[in-house]
Design a protein around this motif. Structure first.
Motif, mmCIF file in Angstrom:
data_model
loop_
_atom_site.group_PDB
_atom_site.id
_atom_site.type_symbol
_atom_site.label_atom_id
_atom_site.label_comp_id
_atom_site.label_asym_id
_atom_site.label_seq_id
_atom_site.Cartn_x
_atom_site.Cartn_y
_atom_site.Cartn_z
ATOM 1 N N THR A 30 -3.488 -6.804 -7.530
ATOM 2 C CA THR A 30 -5.071 -6.372 -7.200
ATOM 3 C C THR A 30 -4.405 -6.960 -5.250
ATOM 4 O O THR A 30 -5.479 -7.176 -4.195
ATOM 5 C CB THR A 30 -6.048 -6.779 -6.878
ATOM 6 O OG1 THR A 30 -6.103 -6.671 -8.649
ATOM 7 C CG2 THR A 30 -7.488 -5.880 -6.351
ATOM 8 N N ILE A 31 -3.140 -6.661 -4.554
ATOM 9 C CA ILE A 31 -2.367 -7.221 -3.205
ATOM 10 C C ILE A 31 -2.346 -5.846 -2.685
ATOM 11 O O ILE A 31 -1.194 -4.657 -3.856
ATOM 12 C CB ILE A 31 -1.604 -7.913 -3.868
ATOM 13 C CG1 ILE A 31 -1.913 -8.772 -4.498
ATOM 14 C CG2 ILE A 31 -0.884 -8.796 -2.391
ATOM 15 C CD1 ILE A 31 0.116 -10.027 -4.391
ATOM 16 N N TYR A 32 -2.758 -6.076 -1.415
ATOM 17 C CA TYR A 32 -2.685 -4.587 -1.041
ATOM 18 C C TYR A 32 -1.454 -4.365 0.079
ATOM 19 O O TYR A 32 -0.442 -5.937 0.045
ATOM 20 C CB TYR A 32 -3.195 -4.037 0.228
ATOM 21 C CG TYR A 32 -4.450 -3.961 0.049
ATOM 22 C CD1 TYR A 32 -4.804 -2.762 -0.748
ATOM 23 C CD2 TYR A 32 -5.963 -4.504 -1.112
ATOM 24 C CE1 TYR A 32 -6.614 -1.562 -1.262
ATOM 25 C CE2 TYR A 32 -7.072 -4.467 -1.750
ATOM 26 C CZ TYR A 32 -7.269 -3.309 -1.832
ATOM 27 O OH TYR A 32 -8.128 -3.056 -2.244
ATOM 28 N N LEU A 33 -0.662 -3.682 0.465
ATOM 29 C CA LEU A 33 0.839 -3.407 1.176
ATOM 30 C C LEU A 33 0.562 -4.452 2.027
ATOM 31 O O LEU A 33 1.394 -4.698 2.792
ATOM 32 C CB LEU A 33 1.418 -2.140 1.119
ATOM 33 C CG LEU A 33 1.920 -0.725 0.104
ATOM 34 C CD1 LEU A 33 2.013 0.174 1.109
ATOM 35 C CD2 LEU A 33 2.651 -1.858 -0.462
ATOM 36 N N LEU A 34 -0.309 -4.233 2.939
ATOM 37 C CA LEU A 34 -0.504 -4.811 4.494
ATOM 38 C C LEU A 34 -0.692 -6.476 3.803
ATOM 39 O O LEU A 34 -0.278 -7.368 5.058
ATOM 40 C CB LEU A 34 -1.276 -4.179 5.054
ATOM 41 C CG LEU A 34 -2.427 -4.456 6.404
ATOM 42 C CD1 LEU A 34 -1.043 -4.130 7.220
ATOM 43 C CD2 LEU A 34 -3.580 -4.539 7.677
ATOM 44 N N HIS A 35 -0.692 -6.675 3.211
ATOM 45 C CA HIS A 35 -0.609 -8.435 2.714
ATOM 46 C C HIS A 35 0.388 -8.222 2.529
ATOM 47 O O HIS A 35 0.687 -9.592 3.255
ATOM 48 C CB HIS A 35 -2.073 -8.417 1.164
ATOM 49 C CG HIS A 35 -3.369 -8.085 1.590
ATOM 50 N ND1 HIS A 35 -4.282 -7.914 0.921
ATOM 51 C CD2 HIS A 35 -3.977 -8.730 2.602
ATOM 52 C CE1 HIS A 35 -4.655 -7.843 0.662
ATOM 53 N NE2 HIS A 35 -5.156 -8.333 1.459
ATOM 54 N N TRP A 36 1.084 -8.143 2.117
ATOM 55 C CA TRP A 36 2.968 -7.779 1.714
ATOM 56 C C TRP A 36 3.397 -8.400 2.797
ATOM 57 O O TRP A 36 4.420 -8.777 2.910
ATOM 58 C CB TRP A 36 3.450 -6.975 0.392
ATOM 59 C CG TRP A 36 2.776 -7.165 -0.890
ATOM 60 C CD1 TRP A 36 2.526 -6.582 -1.776
ATOM 61 C CD2 TRP A 36 3.355 -8.591 -1.941
ATOM 62 N NE1 TRP A 36 2.635 -7.192 -3.055
ATOM 63 C CE2 TRP A 36 2.521 -8.148 -2.532
ATOM 64 C CE3 TRP A 36 3.445 -9.678 -1.366
ATOM 65 C CZ2 TRP A 36 2.704 -9.158 -3.653
ATOM 66 C CZ3 TRP A 36 4.357 -10.584 -2.330
ATOM 67 C CH2 TRP A 36 3.154 -10.678 -4.046
ATOM 68 N N ALA A 37 3.492 -7.470 3.706
ATOM 69 C CA ALA A 37 3.715 -7.151 4.564
ATOM 70 C C ALA A 37 4.045 -8.069 5.815
ATOM 71 O O ALA A 37 4.330 -8.813 6.457
ATOM 72 C CB ALA A 37 3.573 -5.778 5.787
ATOM 73 N N SER A 38 2.018 -8.476 5.907
ATOM 74 C CA SER A 38 2.049 -9.768 6.717
ATOM 75 C C SER A 38 3.047 -11.072 5.958
ATOM 76 O O SER A 38 2.744 -11.673 6.543
ATOM 77 C CB SER A 38 0.424 -9.719 6.651
ATOM 78 O OG SER A 38 -0.224 -8.752 6.942
ATOM 79 N N ILE A 39 2.197 -11.025 4.604
ATOM 80 C CA ILE A 39 2.493 -12.239 4.013
ATOM 81 C C ILE A 39 4.107 -12.588 4.801
ATOM 82 O O ILE A 39 4.978 -13.980 4.361
ATOM 83 C CB ILE A 39 1.911 -12.887 2.772
ATOM 84 C CG1 ILE A 39 3.258 -12.003 1.506
ATOM 85 C CG2 ILE A 39 0.981 -12.728 2.565
ATOM 86 C CD1 ILE A 39 2.431 -12.186 0.482
#
Length: 102
Positions: free
Chosen positions: A72-81
């Motif tokens: 339940t992790i979105y691409l925008l989260h992955w890119a940000s972190i």
């Protein structure tokens, strides 16, 4: 912070040493990505490693930027972190949800 980083050998991944500065890890990842064939990366891995061309290719082929992964992790989260600023911009241009819970 970083689970895997690219090593000196093209395509290899190694665990970082505990005392290695994360900035050095990030720079090593950037410099070695050019030596890696990213054509088999799924979109999450491409986002995590900063393979912008592969991310763009998958989105252009119809991948929905607002689908979460199995955790339940979105691409925008992955890119940000992972500090993938160029990919963050790309995802925002493609209407990624900025307030998605993950």
């Amino acid at each position: 912070m970083y689970k895997k980083v690219f090593g000196a050998t093209a395509g290899s991944c190694t665990e970082p040493e505990a005392d290695v500065d994360p900035i050095i890890i990030k720079e090593a990842t950037k410099s070695n990505l050019a030596d890696v064939d990213c054509s088999e990366f799924d979109i999450v891995k491409a986002v995590q490693y900063g393979a912008t061309a592969r991310v763009r290719e998958l989105i252009d082929d119809g991948y929905d930027v607002n689908l979460p992964d199995s955790d339940t992790i979105y691409l925008l989260h992955w890119a940000s972190i992972n500090n993938r600023v160029e990919i963050v911009r790309l995802l925002l241009e493609r209407n990624a949800l900025v307030d998605a819970l993950g």
